[in-house]
Design an enzyme around this catalytic site. Structure first.
Site, PDB file in Angstrom:
ATOM      1  N   GLU A 278     -12.253 -23.828  -4.348  1.00  8.22           N
ATOM      2  CA  GLU A 278     -12.888 -22.870  -3.444  1.00  8.22           C
ATOM      3  C   GLU A 278     -14.407 -23.048  -3.486  1.00  8.22           C
ATOM      4  O   GLU A 278     -15.002 -23.197  -4.549  1.00  8.22           O
ATOM      5  CB  GLU A 278     -12.519 -21.453  -3.889  1.00  8.22           C
ATOM      6  CG  GLU A 278     -13.212 -20.349  -3.124  1.00  8.22           C
ATOM      7  CD  GLU A 278     -12.985 -18.975  -3.745  1.00  8.22           C
ATOM      8  OE1 GLU A 278     -13.188 -17.978  -3.046  1.00  8.22           O
ATOM      9  OE2 GLU A 278     -12.606 -18.904  -4.949  1.00  8.22           O
ATOM     10  N   LYS A 337      -9.743 -17.771   4.701  1.00  9.26           N
ATOM     11  CA  LYS A 337      -9.235 -16.695   3.841  1.00  9.26           C
ATOM     12  C   LYS A 337      -9.117 -15.411   4.655  1.00  9.26           C
ATOM     13  O   LYS A 337     -10.047 -15.012   5.356  1.00  9.26           O
ATOM     14  CB  LYS A 337     -10.180 -16.488   2.656  1.00  9.26           C
ATOM     15  CG  LYS A 337      -9.651 -15.513   1.614  1.00  9.26           C
ATOM     16  CD  LYS A 337     -10.582 -15.454   0.407  1.00  9.26           C
ATOM     17  CE  LYS A 337      -9.997 -14.584  -0.697  1.00  9.26           C
ATOM     18  NZ  LYS A 337     -10.892 -14.517  -1.875  1.00  9.26           N
ATOM     19  N   CYS A 387      -8.101 -18.255  -3.799  1.00  6.86           N
ATOM     20  CA  CYS A 387      -8.412 -17.392  -4.923  1.00  6.86           C
ATOM     21  C   CYS A 387      -7.500 -16.175  -4.990  1.00  6.86           C
ATOM     22  O   CYS A 387      -6.312 -16.279  -5.250  1.00  6.86           O
ATOM     23  CB  CYS A 387      -9.890 -16.987  -4.867  1.00  6.86           C
ATOM     24  SG  CYS A 387     -10.477 -16.201  -6.400  1.00  6.86           S
TER      25      CYS A 387
END
Length: 518
Positions: A278, A337, A387
């Site tokens: 990430e 995301k 994440c």
């Protein structure tokens, strides 16, 4: 000591006043002890025993206020112990003074404790309202209320279901239930086992022991069920771990060295899939003009597929936490995301001052779509998550069942350097293991500081890099196809079973009111 019971047919009869402060203290300590059931410790029986202590305390009488406060204290201890590493984020990297950071963690614990307070308080209210016998209260209402409180913790205020009780059981017999009912359903079953242990102190010890043994045996048997099957040919992967210190990631003087390091790790050898963590790379406009083209050229010449974490700007003050991909055929890929972290990636109303005080870069980002396509790598389809997103198993299940061609491999890219050398990294690895068990698919992890790992479709860590080191993890990964019940139905199975359990408790309460049989 036996639970005090009301006269003949009235379990809701008033009790003599009882002190609550000492039970609350013991409940908070029992909740805090649960941290040892999660990674890196893995002592999962501790969690069942701590919940058994809570249920024993709640079962001692029918005072709603007392039950609620004891549950609140238990949840406070559980959350502060399980998520104490947030102090590191705020103090070391957010420059918040130590006392204020401690206070913030405690405030979060008080908020999270409200969910366990809901479980114990509502359970006791239902016990009185339905005139429940103690057995129904223990075997039906308390486990369901505990599971529902954890499910609520997963979506209220966007959700924060870290250290949900089911995560402690990746390697216990109860893991067999995960492909059926997901992590929250496993939490219900954990609570059922705790109720059975609480019953061992009472006259129903044989019933408690029998239900406990049957539950464990059934879970163990389910671990041998193969819900998914190999699909396509295996692919080779290289997962990159940069170990860039968090304080250097947004330091302009350090960026050049970091991106040069990532390029050298990518160019070190081909693989069908090469994945970077990430935000491994800065905004494209901050990269040298030839940087991304050089990576794409390497992908073309070696037949490698490349995925890398990078923030993307789609307009003024519009940033997305993204994964960009490139295939040797020249096809580009992007995943954004969609489940953002409060304060870290979006600013809750009224809290801009807190984000500014913590000096969080890119603290307000745009969300991706709830369903996004997978990345094709030869015979396999790789579905990324970024994440914190892999904490939400129902969202991954939604993406899988909504796709015309469901992904065969999951990939998590993360940067947990925010949490320093803490238990957050092994806890996050444990969460990824649960996602693999729920979906029957391998989970790959490419992280900045750990845990970079390959997890197979049964939740076992096949290979991993040491945390806080720089390097690449090479593996050959077999994709898996097919649908587990959890993929098909998500949390609806758990919610349906919870509704049936509440209905059964209501029926038992009516029967008890008529016959007085406990």
């Amino acid at each position: 000591m036996r639970w005090r019971r009301s006269t003949a047919r009235d379990p809701a009869a008033p009790r003599a006043p009882r002190t609550t402060a000492l039970p609350m203290l013991f409940a908070a300590l029992a909740g805090a002890a649960s941290v040892f059931s999660f990674a890196p410790f893995g002592w999962w029986p501790v969690e069942i025993l701590s919940l058994a202590f809570l249920f024993y305390q709640v079962g001692m009488d029918t005072n709603i206020r007392r039950s609620t406060l004891i549950g609140w204290a238990f949840g406070f201890g559980w959350s502060v112990a399980g998520m104490h590493w947030l102090y590191i984020t705020m103090n070391r990297f957010g420059n918040i003074p130590g006392p204020m950071a401690v206070g913030a963690v405690c405030l979060l614990g008080l908020y999270m404790g409200l969910f366990s307070a809901f479980a114990t308080g509502v359970s006791t209210w239902l016990r009185r309202r339905m005139t429940l016998p103690v057995k129904s209260f223990l075997l039906l209402i308390l486990p369901v209320a505990w599971g529902l409180s954890e499910w609520m913790r997963g979506w209220v205020m966007t959700g924060f279901p870290w250290v949900a009780s089911g995560y402690a059981h990746n390697n216990s017999p109860l893991a067999g239930y995960a492909p059926l009912v997901g992590v929250y359903g496993v939490g219900v079953i954990v609570a059922l086992c705790a109720s059975c242990i609480a019953m061992l102190t009472q006259k129903w010890r044989m019933l408690g022991a029998g239900v406990l043994a049957a539950t464990m045996a059934a879970g163990f048997g389910l671990t041998y069920v193969q819900w998914t099957q190999p699909q396509g040919q295996p692919i080779t992967v290289r997962l990159v771990q940069g170990n860039v210190p968090q304080q250097d990631k947004f330091d302009k003087e350090q960026v050049a060295g970091a991106i040069a390091m990532y390029r050298s790790l990518v160019l070190a050898g081909r693989a069908d899939l090469i994945a970077l963590p990430e935000t491994a790379l800065p905004l494209p406009e901050n990269l040298p003009p030839d940087y991304l083209p050089s990576l794409e050229q390497y992908a073309n010449t070696t037949g490698s597929h490349l995925l890398y974490g990078i923030p993307i700007s789609d307009g003024p003050r519009m940033y997305a936490n993204s994964i960009k991909g490139y295939s040797p055929t020249g096809q580009a890929y992007r995943f954004d995301k969609q489940h953002l972290v409060p304060f870290g990636e979006f600013v809750p109303a009224g809290f801009r001052w807190f984000v500014d005080m913590m000096q969080i870069p890119l603290g307000d980002m745009t969300r991706g779509a709830s369903v996004q396509p997978a990345f094709a790598v030869k015979d396999q389809l790789v579905l990324p998550n970024i994440c914190y997103e892999d904490v939400f198993g129902e969202e991954i299940a939604l993406q899988l069942r909504s796709a015309a061609r469901p992904a065969t491999i999951l990939l998590n890219v993360s940067n947990l350097a925010w949490f320093g050398e803490s238990v957050a990294i092994p806890q996050h690895l444990q969460i990824s293991q649960m996602r693999a068990i729920e979906t029957g698919r391998p989970m790959l992890r490419a992280t900045n500081s750990g845990a970079t790992a390959y997890i197979d479709g049964r939740g076992k860590v096949v290979a991993a890099l040491p945390n806080y080191t720089q390097g690449t993890l090479a593996a050959t990964v077999q994709g898996m196809g097919g649908m587990t019940p959890f993929i098909r139905f998500g949390n609806y199975t758990m919610l349906l079973l919870a509704a049936l359990a509440i209905g059964a408790a209501w029926w038992s309460g009516r029967k008890y009111a008529k016959t007085g049989q406990k």
